[in-house]
Design an enzyme around this catalytic site. Structure first.
Site, PDB file in Angstrom:
ATOM      1  N   GLY A 127       0.831  -1.210   0.000  1.00 41.71           N
ATOM      2  CA  GLY A 127       0.000   0.000   0.000  1.00 41.71           C
ATOM      3  C   GLY A 127       0.862   1.256   0.000  1.00 41.71           C
ATOM      4  O   GLY A 127       1.888   1.296   0.668  1.00 41.71           O
ATOM      5  N   ASP A 177      -0.420   2.474   8.594  1.00 43.00           N
ATOM      6  CA  ASP A 177      -1.010   1.718   9.706  1.00 43.00           C
ATOM      7  C   ASP A 177      -0.208   1.778  11.012  1.00 43.00           C
ATOM      8  O   ASP A 177      -0.737   1.461  12.075  1.00 43.00           O
ATOM      9  CB  ASP A 177      -1.191   0.246   9.305  1.00 43.00           C
ATOM     10  CG  ASP A 177      -2.039   0.098   8.062  1.00 43.00           C
ATOM     11  OD1 ASP A 177      -2.898   0.967   7.833  1.00 43.00           O
ATOM     12  OD2 ASP A 177      -1.834  -0.870   7.305  1.00 43.00           O
ATOM     13  N   THR A 225       4.087   2.794   5.730  1.00 42.49           N
ATOM     14  CA  THR A 225       2.683   2.379   5.791  1.00 42.49           C
ATOM     15  C   THR A 225       1.943   3.334   6.721  1.00 42.49           C
ATOM     16  O   THR A 225       2.511   3.788   7.717  1.00 42.49           O
ATOM     17  CB  THR A 225       2.533   0.926   6.316  1.00 42.49           C
ATOM     18  OG1 THR A 225       1.174   0.722   6.733  1.00 42.49           O
ATOM     19  CG2 THR A 225       3.408   0.629   7.514  1.00 42.49           C
ATOM     20  N   ASP A 284       4.601  -4.703   6.333  1.00 42.78           N
ATOM     21  CA  ASP A 284       5.065  -6.031   6.764  1.00 42.78           C
ATOM     22  C   ASP A 284       5.097  -7.047   5.629  1.00 42.78           C
ATOM     23  O   ASP A 284       6.007  -7.875   5.559  1.00 42.78           O
ATOM     24  CB  ASP A 284       4.244  -6.537   7.955  1.00 42.78           C
ATOM     25  CG  ASP A 284       2.796  -6.796   7.605  1.00 42.78           C
ATOM     26  OD1 ASP A 284       2.249  -6.055   6.778  1.00 42.78           O
ATOM     27  OD2 ASP A 284       2.203  -7.742   8.155  1.00 42.78           O
ATOM     28  N   ARG A 320       1.199  -5.157  -5.816  1.00 45.20           N
ATOM     29  CA  ARG A 320       1.238  -6.400  -5.048  1.00 45.20           C
ATOM     30  C   ARG A 320       1.594  -7.483  -6.062  1.00 45.20           C
ATOM     31  O   ARG A 320       1.102  -7.469  -7.186  1.00 45.20           O
ATOM     32  CB  ARG A 320      -0.095  -6.643  -4.366  1.00 45.20           C
ATOM     33  CG  ARG A 320      -0.385  -5.531  -3.360  1.00 45.20           C
ATOM     34  CD  ARG A 320      -1.429  -5.884  -2.337  1.00 45.20           C
ATOM     35  NE  ARG A 320      -1.263  -5.073  -1.133  1.00 45.20           N
ATOM     36  CZ  ARG A 320      -1.877  -3.909  -0.905  1.00 45.20           C
ATOM     37  NH1 ARG A 320      -2.698  -3.404  -1.796  1.00 45.20           N
ATOM     38  NH2 ARG A 320      -1.676  -3.243   0.209  1.00 45.20           N
ATOM     39  N   ARG A 332      -5.997  -1.360   9.018  1.00 43.44           N
ATOM     40  CA  ARG A 332      -6.003  -2.834   8.904  1.00 43.44           C
ATOM     41  C   ARG A 332      -6.277  -3.479  10.260  1.00 43.44           C
ATOM     42  O   ARG A 332      -7.289  -3.201  10.865  1.00 43.44           O
ATOM     43  CB  ARG A 332      -4.711  -3.325   8.261  1.00 43.44           C
ATOM     44  CG  ARG A 332      -4.636  -2.958   6.791  1.00 43.44           C
ATOM     45  CD  ARG A 332      -3.769  -3.875   6.033  1.00 43.44           C
ATOM     46  NE  ARG A 332      -2.411  -3.851   6.575  1.00 43.44           N
ATOM     47  CZ  ARG A 332      -1.416  -4.578   6.116  1.00 43.44           C
ATOM     48  NH1 ARG A 332      -1.620  -5.389   5.113  1.00 43.44           N
ATOM     49  NH2 ARG A 332      -0.219  -4.504   6.631  1.00 43.44           N
ATOM     50  N   ASP A 371       1.887  -0.251  12.134  1.00 51.10           N
ATOM     51  CA  ASP A 371       1.772  -1.556  12.788  1.00 51.10           C
ATOM     52  C   ASP A 371       3.072  -2.360  12.762  1.00 51.10           C
ATOM     53  O   ASP A 371       3.048  -3.579  12.877  1.00 51.10           O
ATOM     54  CB  ASP A 371       0.626  -2.360  12.139  1.00 51.10           C
ATOM     55  CG  ASP A 371       0.832  -2.539  10.642  1.00 51.10           C
ATOM     56  OD1 ASP A 371       1.749  -1.912  10.075  1.00 51.10           O
ATOM     57  OD2 ASP A 371       0.081  -3.315  10.031  1.00 51.10           O
TER      58      ASP A 371
HETATM   59  P1  ADP Z   1       2.434  -4.178   2.676  1.00 50.40           P
HETATM   60  O1  ADP Z   1       3.902  -4.175   2.416  1.00 50.40           O
HETATM   61  O2  ADP Z   1       1.830  -2.822   2.581  1.00 50.40           O
HETATM   62  O3  ADP Z   1       2.095  -4.902   3.972  1.00 50.40           O
HETATM   63  P2  ADP Z   1       1.387  -6.488   1.133  1.00 50.40           P
HETATM   64  O4  ADP Z   1       1.064  -7.274   2.357  1.00 50.40           O
HETATM   65  O5  ADP Z   1       0.391  -6.431   0.051  1.00 50.40           O
HETATM   66  O6  ADP Z   1       1.735  -4.961   1.467  1.00 50.40           O
HETATM   67  O7  ADP Z   1       2.753  -7.073   0.535  1.00 50.40           O
HETATM   68  C1  ADP Z   1       3.357  -6.486  -0.611  1.00 50.40           C
HETATM   69  C2  ADP Z   1       4.030  -7.542  -1.452  1.00 50.40           C
HETATM   70  O8  ADP Z   1       5.096  -8.171  -0.725  1.00 50.40           O
HETATM   71  C3  ADP Z   1       3.152  -8.710  -1.881  1.00 50.40           C
HETATM   72  O9  ADP Z   1       2.328  -8.418  -2.971  1.00 50.40           O
HETATM   73  C4  ADP Z   1       4.189  -9.750  -2.264  1.00 50.40           C
HETATM   74  O10 ADP Z   1       4.710  -9.512  -3.546  1.00 50.40           O
HETATM   75  C5  ADP Z   1       5.312  -9.487  -1.247  1.00 50.40           C
HETATM   76  N1  ADP Z   1       5.222 -10.510  -0.170  1.00 50.40           N
HETATM   77  C6  ADP Z   1       4.357 -10.551   0.877  1.00 50.40           C
HETATM   78  N2  ADP Z   1       4.560 -11.671   1.611  1.00 50.40           N
HETATM   79  C7  ADP Z   1       5.567 -12.358   1.021  1.00 50.40           C
HETATM   80  C8  ADP Z   1       6.245 -13.594   1.278  1.00 50.40           C
HETATM   81  N3  ADP Z   1       5.934 -14.345   2.328  1.00 50.40           N
HETATM   82  N4  ADP Z   1       7.234 -13.972   0.424  1.00 50.40           N
HETATM   83  C9  ADP Z   1       7.573 -13.211  -0.626  1.00 50.40           C
HETATM   84  N5  ADP Z   1       6.973 -12.036  -0.924  1.00 50.40           N
HETATM   85  C10 ADP Z   1       5.991 -11.605  -0.135  1.00 50.40           C
END
Ligand code: ADP
Length: 319
Positions: A11, A127, A125, A103, A72, A171, A129
């Site tokens: 995000g 959030d 972010t 995260d 994503r 979230r 968090d």
């Molecule tokens: P944020 O970073 O805001 O928490 P997301 O949770 O959507 O956003 O994660 C962003 C991107 O990070 C995901 O679309 C994916 O490409 C990558 N990602 C998340 N979890 C994993 C994982 N366990 N292994 C590899 N890449 C990951």
């Protein structure tokens, strides 16, 4: 270390551009080459990169969103995807990667780290968090954006003797809701960290009405339930006619507040310094005003507690 890459992922949040600028300028200051990866890990897999120069990051410090765009990537979540990303970084002659995100993005960064690639995360972010930093980039701006809206809603709530439920983002965390609640003088805050008791909320509304309070504002964190659901519960159980407002994505937009632009600038420069000092698999953060580092995996494994004093303040000051 000769060449760094930087990407924004997950995000978007206000201040990401200020962080990109700081990473780029701090790296160039150390005679490093910098490339920007567009669209997060998805762009990495596609080899979607652009050179970043002193001037290409000029005039962006106060712009919202991210000039590198964000995405994503489902492909990157699979081990083959991470291996492909790693090969891409190596073929681009990149010696270190800065990941700006939340995260999820750090979980991806950790996978690269486990395969031996030097990665540093910057918390971006709204959030707030992530464990290991008092604030994440974008949190302060989001709180101010939501506060502005809540203050305006209070005008209508008081003019019409109404009960308002305002749903804010965050979230699974109540950081935004609690901060907005305290800053706006909201009567009630409903957050995931405190178990929700409908009876208690109705009692509070009832007593407030009895002692002459004609309007009330409830700030609700999206992680608890949708605003419509809370309004229906209040109506079905106690006959309250609550108006709802869902603030939504406006909280992620706009240029960063001064606090976020400063935080992003400090964290961006410190991320480059840390990588050059040989640190890897870490997130840079700011605790009690000082820059610090924390292992990436701790940022999501530990839960950052809400300040108990703020939780108490909502109760004591809304009597
Ligand atoms: P944020 O970073 O805001 O928490 P997301 O949770 O959507 O956003 O994660 C962003 C991107 O990070 C995901 O679309 C994916 O490409 C990558 N990602 C998340 N979890 C994993 C994982 N366990 N292994 C590899 N890449 C990951």
């Amino acid at each position: 270390m000769k060449r760094l890459a930087v990407l924004t992922s997950g995000g978007d949040s206000p201040g990401m551009n200020a962080a990109i600028r700081a990473v780029t300028r701090a790296a160039i200051y150390r005679n490093l080459d910098v490339i920007g990866v567009r669209r997060g890990y998805e762009g990495l897999l596609d080899g979607d990169v652009i050179p970043l120069t002193k001037s290409s990051v000029g005039g962006i410090i106060h712009r919202g969103g991210t000039i590198l765009r964000t995405a994503r990537s489902e492909r990157f979540k699979r081990p083959e995807g991470v291996n492909e990303g790693l090969s891409r970084l190596r073929s681009l002659d990149v010696d270190g990667l800065v990941v700006i995100g939340g995260d999820g993005s750090f979980r991806g960064a950790q996978e690269l780290h486990l395969r031996g690639f030097p990665v540093v995360g910057i918390p971006g972010t709204i959030d707030n968090d992530l464990w290991g930093t008092d604030a994440t980039i974008g949190f302060d701006t989001a709180v101010n954006t939501a506060l502005d809206a809540v203050v305006k809603l209070r005008d209508t709530a008081s003019s019409h003797d109404r009960l308002f439920v305002v749903e804010v983002m965050g979230r699974h965390s109540g950081w935004i809701a609690l901060s907005v609640g305290v800053a706006s003088g909201a009567e009630h805050v409903v957050i995931p960290e405190v178990s929700f008791e409908l009876g208690r909320l109705c009692d509070k509304l009832h007593y407030a009405k009895k002692r002459g309070k004609t309007h009330s504002l409830i700030v609700l964190a999206e992680g608890v339930m949708p605003a419509q659901e809370l309004a229906s519960l209040l109506s079905d159980t106690a006959g309250y006619d609550a108006r709802i407002t869902v603030l939504g994505h406006i909280q992620r937009g706009g240029g960063p507040s001064a606090a976020d632009a400063i935080l992003a600038s400090r964290l961006g420069a410190f991320a480059v310094e840390s990588l050059c000092d040989g640190e890897k698999g870490i997130m840079v953060g700011c605790v009690n005003g000082a820059m610090c580092t924390v292992p990436l995996e701790k940022t999501w494994a530990e839960r950052k507690p809400l300040p108990p004093e703020l939780l108490e303040l909502v109760e004591t000051l809304s009597i």
